[in-house]
Motif scaffolding. Sequence first.
Motif, PDB file in Angstrom:
ATOM      1  N   ILE A   1     -38.053   7.399 -18.231  1.00 42.98           N
ATOM      2  CA  ILE A   1     -39.442   7.697 -18.553  1.00 42.98           C
ATOM      3  C   ILE A   1     -40.172   6.367 -18.635  1.00 42.98           C
ATOM      4  N   THR A   2     -41.119   6.161 -17.751  1.00 39.99           N
ATOM      5  CA  THR A   2     -41.876   4.920 -17.752  1.00 39.99           C
ATOM      6  C   THR A   2     -43.352   5.215 -17.560  1.00 39.99           C
TER       7      THR A   2
ATOM      8  N   LEU B   1     -44.513  14.855 -22.130  1.00 37.81           N
ATOM      9  CA  LEU B   1     -43.613  13.808 -22.604  1.00 37.81           C
ATOM     10  C   LEU B   1     -44.242  12.432 -22.437  1.00 37.81           C
ATOM     11  N   LYS B   2     -44.872  12.188 -21.316  1.00 37.85           N
ATOM     12  CA  LYS B   2     -45.448  10.873 -21.054  1.00 37.85           C
ATOM     13  C   LYS B   2     -46.605  10.553 -21.992  1.00 37.85           C
ATOM     14  N   THR B   3     -47.377  11.542 -22.375  1.00 38.93           N
ATOM     15  CA  THR B   3     -48.570  11.287 -23.161  1.00 38.93           C
ATOM     16  C   THR B   3     -48.315  11.277 -24.665  1.00 38.93           C
ATOM     17  N   ASN B   4     -47.095  11.473 -25.072  1.00 35.77           N
ATOM     18  CA  ASN B   4     -46.778  11.502 -26.486  1.00 35.77           C
ATOM     19  C   ASN B   4     -46.652  10.069 -26.997  1.00 35.77           C
ATOM     20  N   ASN B   5     -47.412   9.715 -28.025  1.00 37.51           N
ATOM     21  CA  ASN B   5     -47.452   8.330 -28.493  1.00 37.51           C
ATOM     22  C   ASN B   5     -46.862   8.106 -29.884  1.00 37.51           C
ATOM     23  N   SER B   6     -46.132   9.056 -30.447  1.00 35.59           N
ATOM     24  CA  SER B   6     -45.600   8.855 -31.796  1.00 35.59           C
ATOM     25  C   SER B   6     -44.515   7.773 -31.794  1.00 35.59           C
ATOM     26  N   VAL B   7     -44.305   7.178 -32.946  1.00 42.97           N
ATOM     27  CA  VAL B   7     -43.278   6.145 -33.098  1.00 42.97           C
ATOM     28  C   VAL B   7     -41.905   6.748 -32.805  1.00 42.97           C
ATOM     29  N   ALA B   8     -41.620   7.924 -33.341  1.00 37.05           N
ATOM     30  CA  ALA B   8     -40.322   8.568 -33.108  1.00 37.05           C
ATOM     31  C   ALA B   8     -40.103   8.807 -31.624  1.00 37.05           C
TER      32      ALA B   8
ATOM     33  N   LEU C   1     -37.113   7.276 -29.351  1.00 34.86           N
ATOM     34  CA  LEU C   1     -36.204   8.162 -28.622  1.00 34.86           C
ATOM     35  C   LEU C   1     -36.250   7.883 -27.123  1.00 34.86           C
ATOM     36  N   THR C   2     -37.436   7.597 -26.602  1.00 35.86           N
ATOM     37  CA  THR C   2     -37.593   7.288 -25.183  1.00 35.86           C
ATOM     38  C   THR C   2     -36.834   6.019 -24.805  1.00 35.86           C
ATOM     39  N   GLN C   3     -36.848   5.029 -25.686  1.00 36.24           N
ATOM     40  CA  GLN C   3     -36.100   3.794 -25.423  1.00 36.24           C
ATOM     41  C   GLN C   3     -34.603   4.091 -25.305  1.00 36.24           C
ATOM     42  N   VAL C   4     -34.097   4.950 -26.188  1.00 38.64           N
ATOM     43  CA  VAL C   4     -32.685   5.339 -26.115  1.00 38.64           C
ATOM     44  C   VAL C   4     -32.427   6.081 -24.807  1.00 38.64           C
ATOM     45  N   TYR C   5     -33.292   7.024 -24.483  1.00 37.30           N
ATOM     46  CA  TYR C   5     -33.132   7.791 -23.241  1.00 37.30           C
ATOM     47  C   TYR C   5     -33.095   6.867 -22.027  1.00 37.30           C
ATOM     48  N   ASN C   6     -34.023   5.947 -21.951  1.00 37.58           N
ATOM     49  CA  ASN C   6     -34.086   5.043 -20.802  1.00 37.58           C
ATOM     50  C   ASN C   6     -32.820   4.195 -20.669  1.00 37.58           C
ATOM     51  N   LYS C   7     -32.189   3.882 -21.778  1.00 36.95           N
ATOM     52  CA  LYS C   7     -30.946   3.109 -21.752  1.00 36.95           C
ATOM     53  C   LYS C   7     -29.762   3.965 -21.294  1.00 36.95           C
ATOM     54  N   TRP C   8     -29.747   5.241 -21.661  1.00 34.10           N
ATOM     55  CA  TRP C   8     -28.584   6.095 -21.436  1.00 34.10           C
ATOM     56  C   TRP C   8     -28.739   7.096 -20.291  1.00 34.10           C
ATOM     57  N   VAL C   9     -29.940   7.286 -19.766  1.00 37.62           N
ATOM     58  CA  VAL C   9     -30.170   8.306 -18.729  1.00 37.62           C
ATOM     59  C   VAL C   9     -29.172   8.139 -17.585  1.00 37.62           C
ATOM     60  N   GLY C  10     -28.583   9.257 -17.184  1.00 40.69           N
ATOM     61  CA  GLY C  10     -27.621   9.241 -16.090  1.00 40.69           C
ATOM     62  C   GLY C  10     -26.191   9.005 -16.512  1.00 40.69           C
ATOM     63  N   THR C  11     -25.964   8.610 -17.767  1.00 39.17           N
ATOM     64  CA  THR C  11     -24.598   8.437 -18.248  1.00 39.17           C
ATOM     65  C   THR C  11     -23.919   9.793 -18.236  1.00 39.17           C
ATOM     66  N   ARG C  12     -22.752   9.857 -17.650  1.00 43.30           N
ATOM     67  CA  ARG C  12     -22.070  11.145 -17.520  1.00 43.30           C
ATOM     68  C   ARG C  12     -21.540  11.636 -18.862  1.00 43.30           C
ATOM     69  N   TYR C  13     -21.349  12.938 -18.944  1.00 46.88           N
ATOM     70  CA  TYR C  13     -20.738  13.553 -20.117  1.00 46.88           C
ATOM     71  C   TYR C  13     -19.225  13.356 -20.026  1.00 46.88           C
ATOM     72  N   ARG C  14     -18.618  13.015 -21.154  1.00 48.47           N
ATOM     73  CA  ARG C  14     -17.163  12.952 -21.246  1.00 48.47           C
ATOM     74  C   ARG C  14     -16.771  13.374 -22.646  1.00 48.47           C
ATOM     75  N   MET C  15     -16.012  14.464 -22.753  1.00 49.57           N
ATOM     76  CA  MET C  15     -15.549  14.959 -24.049  1.00 49.57           C
ATOM     77  C   MET C  15     -14.804  13.857 -24.778  1.00 49.57           C
ATOM     78  N   GLY C  16     -15.246  13.553 -25.991  1.00 48.20           N
ATOM     79  CA  GLY C  16     -14.630  12.494 -26.786  1.00 48.20           C
ATOM     80  C   GLY C  16     -15.132  11.101 -26.445  1.00 48.20           C
TER      81      GLY C  16
ATOM     82  N   MET D   1     -37.523  16.132 -28.871  1.00 52.33           N
ATOM     83  CA  MET D   1     -38.436  15.086 -28.396  1.00 52.33           C
ATOM     84  C   MET D   1     -39.902  15.450 -28.614  1.00 52.33           C
ATOM     85  N   GLY D   2     -40.182  16.728 -28.841  1.00 50.40           N
ATOM     86  CA  GLY D   2     -41.556  17.202 -28.924  1.00 50.40           C
ATOM     87  C   GLY D   2     -41.887  18.080 -27.740  1.00 50.40           C
ATOM     88  N   ASN D   3     -42.936  18.857 -27.882  1.00 53.29           N
ATOM     89  CA  ASN D   3     -43.428  19.697 -26.784  1.00 53.29           C
ATOM     90  C   ASN D   3     -42.357  20.597 -26.167  1.00 53.29           C
ATOM     91  N   GLY D   4     -41.465  21.115 -27.012  1.00 58.23           N
ATOM     92  CA  GLY D   4     -40.459  22.059 -26.549  1.00 58.23           C
ATOM     93  C   GLY D   4     -39.289  21.449 -25.795  1.00 58.23           C
TER      94      GLY D   4
END
Length: 169
Positions: free
Chosen positions: A30-31, A46-53, A57-72, A134-137
């Motif tokens: 998200i940029t 999502l893009k227009t939401n300006n809250s601190v939270a 959360l967006t910073q975390v998402y941008n760092k982890w987006v695309g990381t695959r799921y692995r149980m454990g 994240m907001g907005n459903g």
Amino acid sequence: MLKKILIIVSALILAACSNTSGTLRKHTSITEQQDDMQLTILGNDLKTNNSVAYKQLTQVYNKWVGTRYRMGGTGRNGIDCSAFMQETFATAFGMDLPRSTSEQKYVGKRIQKNELKQGDLVFFRKNRHVGVYMGNGRFMHSSSSQGVTISSLSEDYWARTYTQSRRVL
């Protein structure tokens, strides 16, 4: 034609944990420079939401987006939903969450779905899957089929398997 493509792409993105094929779609962060197609996929809200939270959360998402799921899994080579929530809350809010969904489902205060605020935990599949609102459903999570992604609470699968929400902030 573009509208049909966007509808198909959006439907595929929102399919998330409904299968365990392990196939990952191409993820985008998200940029501020998102094009119209990405905005449609992720939602203009999502893009227009300006809250601190939301920004944290967006910073975390941008760092982890695309990381695959692995149980454990707990790292960039694969992470499960509860470890991703543990990482998200530590990074975004400096808060320690327990490691498993069986423990996370008791953290904080239980709230109604219509009371959700950014940063609330949302649980699915008899409290066996967790994400953060994240907001907005929409919520962020590590999906077994999509890896780290953002999904909609109103998508049929998530609406049907929703269990509870908890306020931890």
